[in-house]
Motif scaffolding. Structure first.
Motif, short mmCIF file in Angstrom:
data_model
loop_
_atom_site.label_atom_id
_atom_site.label_comp_id
_atom_site.label_asym_id
_atom_site.label_seq_id
_atom_site.Cartn_x
_atom_site.Cartn_y
_atom_site.Cartn_z
N HIS A 159 -5.74 -3.72 6.10
CA HIS A 159 -5.67 -3.76 7.37
C HIS A 159 -7.00 -4.10 8.11
O HIS A 159 -7.35 -4.87 9.21
CB HIS A 159 -3.89 -2.93 8.43
CG HIS A 159 -3.48 -2.47 8.13
ND1 HIS A 159 -2.41 -1.64 8.67
CD2 HIS A 159 -2.85 -4.32 7.58
CE1 HIS A 159 -0.85 -3.06 7.33
NE2 HIS A 159 -1.40 -3.50 7.44
N MET A 213 -11.29 5.54 8.40
CA MET A 213 -11.11 4.10 7.51
C MET A 213 -11.03 2.35 8.18
O MET A 213 -11.48 2.11 7.41
CB MET A 213 -10.03 4.18 6.42
CG MET A 213 -10.03 6.00 5.87
SD MET A 213 -8.76 5.89 4.21
CE MET A 213 -7.23 5.54 5.46
N ALA A 214 -9.35 2.01 8.45
CA ALA A 214 -9.26 0.67 8.17
C ALA A 214 -10.84 0.16 9.50
O ALA A 214 -11.25 -0.76 9.52
CB ALA A 214 -8.61 0.42 9.59
N LEU A 246 -2.00 -0.24 -3.53
CA LEU A 246 -0.60 0.52 -3.81
C LEU A 246 -0.32 1.17 -4.09
O LEU A 246 0.77 2.23 -3.75
CB LEU A 246 -0.37 -1.06 -2.74
CG LEU A 246 -1.21 -1.47 -1.47
CD1 LEU A 246 -0.37 -2.70 -1.23
CD2 LEU A 246 -1.40 -0.70 -0.58
N PHE A 247 -0.45 1.20 -5.59
CA PHE A 247 0.75 1.59 -6.73
C PHE A 247 0.44 2.43 -7.05
O PHE A 247 0.66 3.71 -8.25
CB PHE A 247 1.20 0.81 -7.82
CG PHE A 247 2.16 -0.73 -7.03
CD1 PHE A 247 3.23 -0.55 -7.28
CD2 PHE A 247 1.84 -2.34 -6.35
CE1 PHE A 247 4.80 -1.38 -7.16
CE2 PHE A 247 1.94 -2.16 -6.34
CZ PHE A 247 3.80 -3.15 -5.85
N MET A 301 -4.83 0.86 1.81
CA MET A 301 -4.27 0.02 2.82
C MET A 301 -5.19 0.32 3.95
O MET A 301 -4.91 -0.84 4.63
CB MET A 301 -3.35 1.39 3.03
CG MET A 301 -2.15 1.23 4.55
SD MET A 301 -0.81 0.10 3.89
CE MET A 301 -1.56 -1.25 4.36
N ALA A 302 -5.55 0.58 4.07
CA ALA A 302 -7.43 0.52 5.20
C ALA A 302 -7.60 -0.75 4.68
O ALA A 302 -8.40 -1.43 6.10
CB ALA A 302 -8.23 1.87 5.49
N ALA A 353 -2.06 -7.96 9.69
CA ALA A 353 -3.18 -7.47 10.00
C ALA A 353 -3.89 -9.53 10.44
O ALA A 353 -4.25 -10.23 11.40
CB ALA A 353 -4.17 -7.24 9.40
N TYR A 382 -4.44 7.34 -4.23
CA TYR A 382 -5.18 6.63 -3.29
C TYR A 382 -4.70 5.46 -1.96
O TYR A 382 -5.99 4.49 -2.48
CB TYR A 382 -6.77 6.07 -4.13
CG TYR A 382 -7.50 7.25 -5.43
CD1 TYR A 382 -7.92 8.29 -4.81
CD2 TYR A 382 -7.19 6.80 -6.33
CE1 TYR A 382 -8.55 8.64 -5.46
CE2 TYR A 382 -7.85 7.88 -7.50
CZ TYR A 382 -8.44 9.01 -6.98
OH TYR A 382 -9.20 9.88 -7.58
N SER A 383 -4.02 5.51 -2.55
CA SER A 383 -2.99 3.82 -1.65
C SER A 383 -3.54 3.53 0.02
O SER A 383 -3.44 3.07 -0.05
CB SER A 383 -1.12 3.89 -2.03
OG SER A 383 -1.05 5.31 -1.80
N GLY A 384 -3.76 4.72 0.69
CA GLY A 384 -3.98 4.84 1.17
C GLY A 384 -5.67 4.78 2.13
O GLY A 384 -5.25 3.23 2.97
N VAL A 385 -6.39 4.29 0.87
CA VAL A 385 -7.36 3.68 1.03
C VAL A 385 -6.99 2.52 0.64
O VAL A 385 -7.78 1.18 1.90
CB VAL A 385 -8.54 4.41 -0.20
CG1 VAL A 385 -10.03 3.36 0.31
CG2 VAL A 385 -8.34 5.43 0.11
N ILE A 397 4.46 -6.38 -2.49
CA ILE A 397 4.50 -5.69 -1.49
C ILE A 397 3.05 -6.17 -0.56
O ILE A 397 2.69 -5.69 0.79
CB ILE A 397 3.64 -4.24 -2.08
CG1 ILE A 397 5.17 -4.11 -2.79
CG2 ILE A 397 3.13 -2.97 -1.20
CD1 ILE A 397 5.74 -2.82 -1.56
N LEU A 439 2.10 -6.61 3.54
CA LEU A 439 1.20 -5.99 4.60
C LEU A 439 -0.09 -6.69 5.02
O LEU A 439 -0.35 -6.37 6.14
CB LEU A 439 0.93 -4.16 3.65
CG LEU A 439 2.26 -3.68 3.31
CD1 LEU A 439 1.88 -2.57 2.12
CD2 LEU A 439 2.17 -3.27 4.99
N GLN A 453 -8.33 -7.61 7.29
CA GLN A 453 -8.09 -8.71 7.99
C GLN A 453 -7.98 -10.15 7.26
O GLN A 453 -8.56 -11.00 7.23
CB GLN A 453 -8.73 -8.75 9.27
CG GLN A 453 -8.14 -9.33 10.33
CD GLN A 453 -8.40 -9.50 11.81
OE1 GLN A 453 -9.39 -10.06 12.03
NE2 GLN A 453 -8.35 -8.52 12.81
#
Lengths: 333, 333
Positions: free
Chosen positions: A236, A197-198, A222-223, A232-233, A279, A227-230, A271, A275, A239
């Motif tokens: 990061h 993903m990232a 993020l909340f 997050m990617a 990056a 789907y928060s993992g998407v 938050i 995060l 950038q």
């Protein structure tokens, strides 16, 4: 890459809303929209010239884009005749529907026989790398939301347009199917394998001129626990040098998650920024984009003024009041 | 689900470290390890009975597990003869190698002819749902790290063992290939499609008895830009009641990311806990697990004592000093 310009296929759309994807293309990349193709009973109208396949071909269209969603994301049998004829006529096909063009044997057979391409923009077509985290040249901004579907794509497209109006180099980087159809390229992030993903976002936003902005379309939140993992990617892999916070203040619970209260913009800032600084330590929150569609103009104006005072950041509804404030905040970075 | 118990295939392992997966199975699920199969030149030895296929069959083994990694994750031609013979003898095969059993036409043909299964634990075999965020019964703990490969799996397995020793109901929930081979089940999270990551963890840790603990194996790190999205999905899909912070204090940069400094345990706590509380407002950080392999025993003891004082949490190296402290912290919740 999908070949442009497009003939926008509206099919037998039951109402204007069903043609949302086509509307997005027409609004944001009118130069990509040569005309519209409507079938009998179509209730949507983009105000473009109605064309049959031969007329669109003569006008230079390269790809027939399915700009309409129907129940269940199906490729309707009623459409098939047009889609097959379009391939025969020399058009590629592009679709963001849940059911894939490539899973329709007749379309595959005709595409092979005619040498045309079937673009299913929900499916990644690139072998993305694992993210390296290496600092890239050029500048990037990412829209992050308190929830899903609060206007992150709209914000990014409006910001891209506003920057270009001010003569600043900018590229909208699509990460979802509508965005990909609008611009003809991008990463369908929600369909990418977790480990890549990232890396897919690094691939999407490579080294660029120092004074160039990549405007990265946000996804999820993020909340939002689904789907928060998407998200997050994106933070990061993207950038970002700048974050825009996106919000819909009248929502009582997170989209699709009854029992989950949307966070405040302050909570999102607190938050998302640390995060993002993992990056890119220089990352800053530069502005706020609010979807005020459920507020009166007075309410919206007062709400935005309050936000600017309490958070010390420019705040606008780009749909209602334009994105110039956000573009100015980026230009000032 | 992989059928247990196993015959552990060590092949021609050049050294003990190459048999790490087999070692993990023997250490953590000795009841799954009937014996070891070593080829000529094998330099690894688990101290299990050496068995040929017939002996292992007679001893009850159901699956031959490739418990060894070789250069490039290949399925070596030298191994093929044994693997084919194992299928003929009635064993299933299981592998976590990068190259898949199912991509070897000879193995596929023999497995089909003999009615045996090929388990490639790197590849999801389930259609996972999108996460619903609905609160589940039972308790869950997740190990989160300042970096990748700091001992999260070891911590989770040690915690699982310590809880069971204290008579507390506990299940280790594997999220990576080694963990899946050890227990015979789990989710290969890094290979799951983005949209379904959190849902796969909800699937893995369903409703359970109120006094039962799921010990969820962590992956990646919120501070590791290549894999942070995977960690985020674990935090929201896992809905943990408790977090254990994992750390390797001598590391000078993030694994595979020169230029990225590992965060402090305080920074990890301050980011991970608010994110976990989105899915489970009652979540608490309950303890710290430190990988002290590069410290002397005195250094390790002093470091852990300092941590306990400064962070107000029990801290241990489960490999060196056991996980009883962490189990007690969970039991006290």
């Amino acid at each position: 890459m999908i070949e442009t310009p497009y003939l926008l296929f509206l099919g037998d759309a039951p109402d204007q809303l069903a043609a949302k994807v086509a509307q997005g293309i027409k609004d944001w990349r009118p130069e990509n929209a040569v005309g519209q193709y409507r079938m009998e009973g179509c209730k949507a109208d983009l105000g473009l010239a109605d064309m049959d396949l031969a007329e669109a071909k003569a006008a230079g269209a390269k790809t027939l884009v399915i700009g309409v969603a129907n129940r269940g994301g199906l490729i309707s049998p009623a459409w098939k005749k047009v889609l097959v004829a379009a391939l025969e006529e020399g058009f590629d096909l592009a679709s963001g529907l849940h059911n894939l063009l490539r899973d329709e044997p007749d379309l595959v057979a005709v595409a092979e026989a005619t040498g045309r391409s079937l673009h299913d923009v929900r499916v990644p077509e690139v072998k993305y790398p694992i993210a390296s985290g290496i600092k890239r040249s050029g500048k990037r901004v990412l829209a992050v939301g308190t929830d899903c579907s609060v206007g992150k794509m709209y914000t990014a497209l409006a910001l891209d347009a506003a920057l270009r109006e001010q003569g600043i180099k900018s590229t909208f980087r699509a990460t979802g199917q509508t965005g990909i159809l609008i611009t003809g390229a991008g990463v369908p992030l929600d369909a990418v394998i977790a480990d890549f993903m990232a890396g897919s976002i690094e691939w999407l936003t490579p080294d660029n001129d120092d004074d160039h902005w990549d405007i990265i379309e946000g996804q999820g939140s993020l909340f939002h626990v689904s789907y928060s993992g998407v998200t997050m990617a994106l933070i990061h892999g993207g950038q970002p040098d700048a974050l825009i916070l996106c919000h819909e203040p009248t929502r009582t619970h997170m989209r699709g998650l009854p029992g989950y209260t949307p966070p405040t913009l302050e909570a999102l800032r607190d938050i998302a920024l640390p995060l993002a600084q993992v990056a890119n330590p220089a990352c800053k929150v530069v502005g706020i984009s609010v979807n005020t569609q459920h507020m009166s103009e007075d309410e919206a104006t007062a709400y935005l003024a309050d936000l600017e005072a309490s958070m010390g950041l420019p705040a606008t509804d780009p749909y209602r009041f334009g994105a110039a404030k956000l573009a100015a905040a980026l230009a000032a970075l």
